[in-house]
Design a protein around this motif. Structure first.
Motif, PDB file in Angstrom:
ATOM      1  N   GLU A 115      -1.798 -12.020   4.343  1.00 46.72           N
ATOM      2  CA  GLU A 115      -2.394 -10.815   4.557  1.00 46.72           C
ATOM      3  C   GLU A 115      -1.302  -9.557   4.490  1.00 46.72           C
ATOM      4  OE1 GLU A 115      -4.557 -10.604   8.235  1.00 46.72           O
ATOM      5  OE2 GLU A 115      -6.041 -11.970   7.645  1.00 46.72           O
ATOM      6  N   ILE A 116      -0.015  -9.761   5.042  1.00 47.43           N
ATOM      7  CA  ILE A 116       1.224  -8.803   4.972  1.00 47.43           C
ATOM      8  C   ILE A 116       1.474  -8.655   3.477  1.00 47.43           C
ATOM      9  CG2 ILE A 116       3.442  -8.434   5.507  1.00 47.43           C
ATOM     10  CD1 ILE A 116       2.988  -9.428   8.191  1.00 47.43           C
ATOM     11  N   ALA A 117       1.525  -9.636   2.853  1.00 42.20           N
ATOM     12  CA  ALA A 117       1.736  -9.656   1.251  1.00 42.20           C
ATOM     13  C   ALA A 117       0.956  -8.963   0.639  1.00 42.20           C
ATOM     14  CB  ALA A 117       1.854 -11.279   0.863  1.00 42.20           C
ATOM     15  N   ALA A 118      -0.375  -9.401   0.795  1.00 43.71           N
ATOM     16  CA  ALA A 118      -1.397  -8.485   0.090  1.00 43.71           C
ATOM     17  C   ALA A 118      -1.499  -6.638   0.315  1.00 43.71           C
ATOM     18  CB  ALA A 118      -2.571  -8.786   0.440  1.00 43.71           C
ATOM     19  N   LEU A 119      -1.017  -6.620   1.673  1.00 43.45           N
ATOM     20  CA  LEU A 119      -0.902  -5.335   2.144  1.00 43.45           C
ATOM     21  C   LEU A 119       0.181  -4.403   1.688  1.00 43.45           C
ATOM     22  CD1 LEU A 119      -2.184  -5.162   5.650  1.00 43.45           C
ATOM     23  CD2 LEU A 119      -3.205  -4.540   3.832  1.00 43.45           C
ATOM     24  N   ARG A 120       1.515  -4.930   1.178  1.00 42.28           N
ATOM     25  CA  ARG A 120       2.673  -4.321   0.809  1.00 42.28           C
ATOM     26  C   ARG A 120       2.511  -3.621  -0.510  1.00 42.28           C
ATOM     27  NH1 ARG A 120       7.017  -9.074   2.255  1.00 42.28           N
ATOM     28  NH2 ARG A 120       7.328  -8.430   4.296  1.00 42.28           N
ATOM     29  N   PRO A 121       1.766  -4.207  -1.690  1.00 42.73           N
ATOM     30  CA  PRO A 121       1.438  -3.405  -2.712  1.00 42.73           C
ATOM     31  C   PRO A 121       0.732  -2.040  -2.435  1.00 42.73           C
ATOM     32  CG  PRO A 121       0.997  -5.478  -3.329  1.00 42.73           C
ATOM     33  CD  PRO A 121       1.148  -5.414  -1.871  1.00 42.73           C
ATOM     34  N   LEU A 122      -0.361  -2.366  -1.712  1.00 45.05           N
ATOM     35  CA  LEU A 122      -1.149  -0.980  -1.237  1.00 45.05           C
ATOM     36  C   LEU A 122      -0.068  -0.035  -0.162  1.00 45.05           C
ATOM     37  CD1 LEU A 122      -4.400  -2.793   0.254  1.00 45.05           C
ATOM     38  CD2 LEU A 122      -3.971  -1.735  -1.936  1.00 45.05           C
ATOM     39  N   MET A 123       0.739  -0.309   0.515  1.00 43.74           N
ATOM     40  CA  MET A 123       1.529   0.416   1.289  1.00 43.74           C
ATOM     41  C   MET A 123       2.389   1.251   0.310  1.00 43.74           C
ATOM     42  SD  MET A 123       4.082  -0.487   4.541  1.00 43.74           S
ATOM     43  CE  MET A 123       5.237  -1.272   3.268  1.00 43.74           C
ATOM     44  N   GLU A 124       2.834   0.478  -0.633  1.00 44.40           N
ATOM     45  CA  GLU A 124       3.754   1.076  -1.661  1.00 44.40           C
ATOM     46  C   GLU A 124       2.808   2.148  -2.736  1.00 44.40           C
ATOM     47  OE1 GLU A 124       6.813   0.958  -2.297  1.00 44.40           O
ATOM     48  OE2 GLU A 124       7.112  -0.476  -0.609  1.00 44.40           O
ATOM     49  N   GLN A 125       1.816   1.823  -2.847  1.00 43.71           N
ATOM     50  CA  GLN A 125       1.000   2.667  -3.507  1.00 43.71           C
ATOM     51  C   GLN A 125       0.672   4.128  -2.774  1.00 43.71           C
ATOM     52  OE1 GLN A 125      -2.758   0.675  -4.582  1.00 43.71           O
ATOM     53  NE2 GLN A 125      -1.904  -0.342  -6.545  1.00 43.71           N
ATOM     54  N   GLN A 126       0.401   3.775  -1.501  1.00 42.53           N
ATOM     55  CA  GLN A 126       0.169   5.046  -0.496  1.00 42.53           C
ATOM     56  C   GLN A 126       1.313   5.971  -0.619  1.00 42.53           C
ATOM     57  OE1 GLN A 126      -0.858   3.940   3.325  1.00 42.53           O
ATOM     58  NE2 GLN A 126      -1.958   5.941   3.872  1.00 42.53           N
ATOM     59  N   GLN A 131       4.100  10.968  -1.944  1.00 44.35           N
ATOM     60  CA  GLN A 131       5.246  11.706  -2.793  1.00 44.35           C
ATOM     61  C   GLN A 131       4.833  12.583  -3.582  1.00 44.35           C
ATOM     62  OE1 GLN A 131       7.915   8.472  -3.618  1.00 44.35           O
ATOM     63  NE2 GLN A 131       8.899   8.302  -1.911  1.00 44.35           N
ATOM     64  N   GLN A 132       3.945  12.502  -4.290  1.00 41.89           N
ATOM     65  CA  GLN A 132       3.462  12.955  -5.523  1.00 41.89           C
ATOM     66  C   GLN A 132       2.434  14.211  -4.785  1.00 41.89           C
ATOM     67  OE1 GLN A 132       0.822  10.292  -7.479  1.00 41.89           O
ATOM     68  NE2 GLN A 132       2.397   9.543  -8.866  1.00 41.89           N
ATOM     69  N   LEU A 133       1.793  14.339  -3.847  1.00 42.52           N
ATOM     70  CA  LEU A 133       1.242  15.087  -3.032  1.00 42.52           C
ATOM     71  C   LEU A 133       2.118  16.297  -2.579  1.00 42.52           C
ATOM     72  CD1 LEU A 133      -1.723  13.437  -1.205  1.00 42.52           C
ATOM     73  CD2 LEU A 133      -2.060  15.097  -2.857  1.00 42.52           C
ATOM     74  N   ARG A 134       3.445  15.701  -1.971  1.00 42.15           N
ATOM     75  CA  ARG A 134       4.166  16.636  -1.584  1.00 42.15           C
ATOM     76  C   ARG A 134       5.036  17.555  -2.543  1.00 42.15           C
ATOM     77  NH1 ARG A 134       7.020  12.335   2.280  1.00 42.15           N
ATOM     78  NH2 ARG A 134       5.582  12.502   4.342  1.00 42.15           N
ATOM     79  N   VAL A 135       5.099  16.894  -3.673  1.00 40.76           N
ATOM     80  CA  VAL A 135       5.554  17.424  -4.911  1.00 40.76           C
ATOM     81  C   VAL A 135       4.674  18.713  -5.393  1.00 40.76           C
ATOM     82  CG1 VAL A 135       6.471  17.168  -7.182  1.00 40.76           C
ATOM     83  CG2 VAL A 135       7.316  15.806  -5.477  1.00 40.76           C
ATOM     84  N   ALA A 136       3.561  18.198  -5.496  1.00 45.46           N
ATOM     85  CA  ALA A 136       2.347  19.088  -6.001  1.00 45.46           C
ATOM     86  C   ALA A 136       2.356  20.146  -5.117  1.00 45.46           C
ATOM     87  CB  ALA A 136       1.016  18.278  -6.119  1.00 45.46           C
ATOM     88  N   ALA A 137       2.319  19.847  -3.706  1.00 40.22           N
ATOM     89  CA  ALA A 137       2.229  21.055  -2.854  1.00 40.22           C
ATOM     90  C   ALA A 137       3.319  21.972  -2.899  1.00 40.22           C
ATOM     91  CB  ALA A 137       2.192  20.331  -1.400  1.00 40.22           C
TER      92      ALA A 137
END
Length: 175
Positions: A115-126, A131-137
């Motif tokens: 489950e942790i291995a499956a959550l890692r890619p999601l965490m990286e996407q988040q 970071q993109q939201l901060r730059v856009a703001a």
């Protein structure tokens, strides 16, 4: 019991060769071994070898069972595989956990790891989306100017009307 006295223990081995390949192979091997023992000339030597064989097999199996019942079961069931070599069996048992932990917690731990291995890619996407939201703001709207005192600005006319009303009430002497 006196020192050096031999104690006899009768043990039964229940095999179901029609249901288990390991049991079938064990029965075949024991029969072949027993036939080779009965061809010996000396009855005393044969009896001594039979006793030593049974003692070694029982004690070795018991020790393995005491160390790790799961491993003992794995080795016992591997008897059904005719082409198994000692090197192959040792390679199989090397990754086996060397603890007294039950199989259920180990399976649960493996499930958690998956489950942790499956959550890692999601965490990286988040993380990337944040970071993109901060730059856009930062680029979309400049920061608001800071106010010196931190108090709200109020129009003078809004404050002046109630003050005049209060002065009229004071003049009448109600206070």
């Amino acid at each position: 019991m006196r020192k050096g006295q031999i104690r006899r223990v009768n043990l039964s081995l229940h095999l179901t060769p029609d249901q288990s390949r390991a049991d079938l192979r064990a029965m075949q091997q024991l029969q072949a071994w027993h036939q080779s023992m009965s061809q010996s000339d000396s009855v005393d030597d044969t009896n001594m070898e039979i006793r030593a064989f049974h003692r070694n097999v029982y004690l070795a199996g018991l020790q393995l069972h005491l160390l790790d019942p799961t491993l003992c079961r794995h080795v016992a069931e591997s008897l059904g595989r005719e082409n198994l070599t000692l090197a192959a069996l040792l390679a199989e048992v090397q990754p086996q956990p060397q603890s007294d932990a039950a199989p259920e917690p180990l399976a649960e731990l493996q499930k958690i790891r998956e489950e942790i291995a499956a959550l890692r890619p999601l965490m990286e996407q988040q993380k990337l989306a944040l970071q993109q939201l901060r730059v856009a703001a930062k680029t979309a709207s400049p920061p608001a100017p800071e106010r010196g005192s931190g108090q709200e600005e109020v129009a003078l006319s809004d404050v002046d009307a109630p003050t005049q009303k209060m002065q009229k009430v004071r003049q009448k002497g109600i206070f």
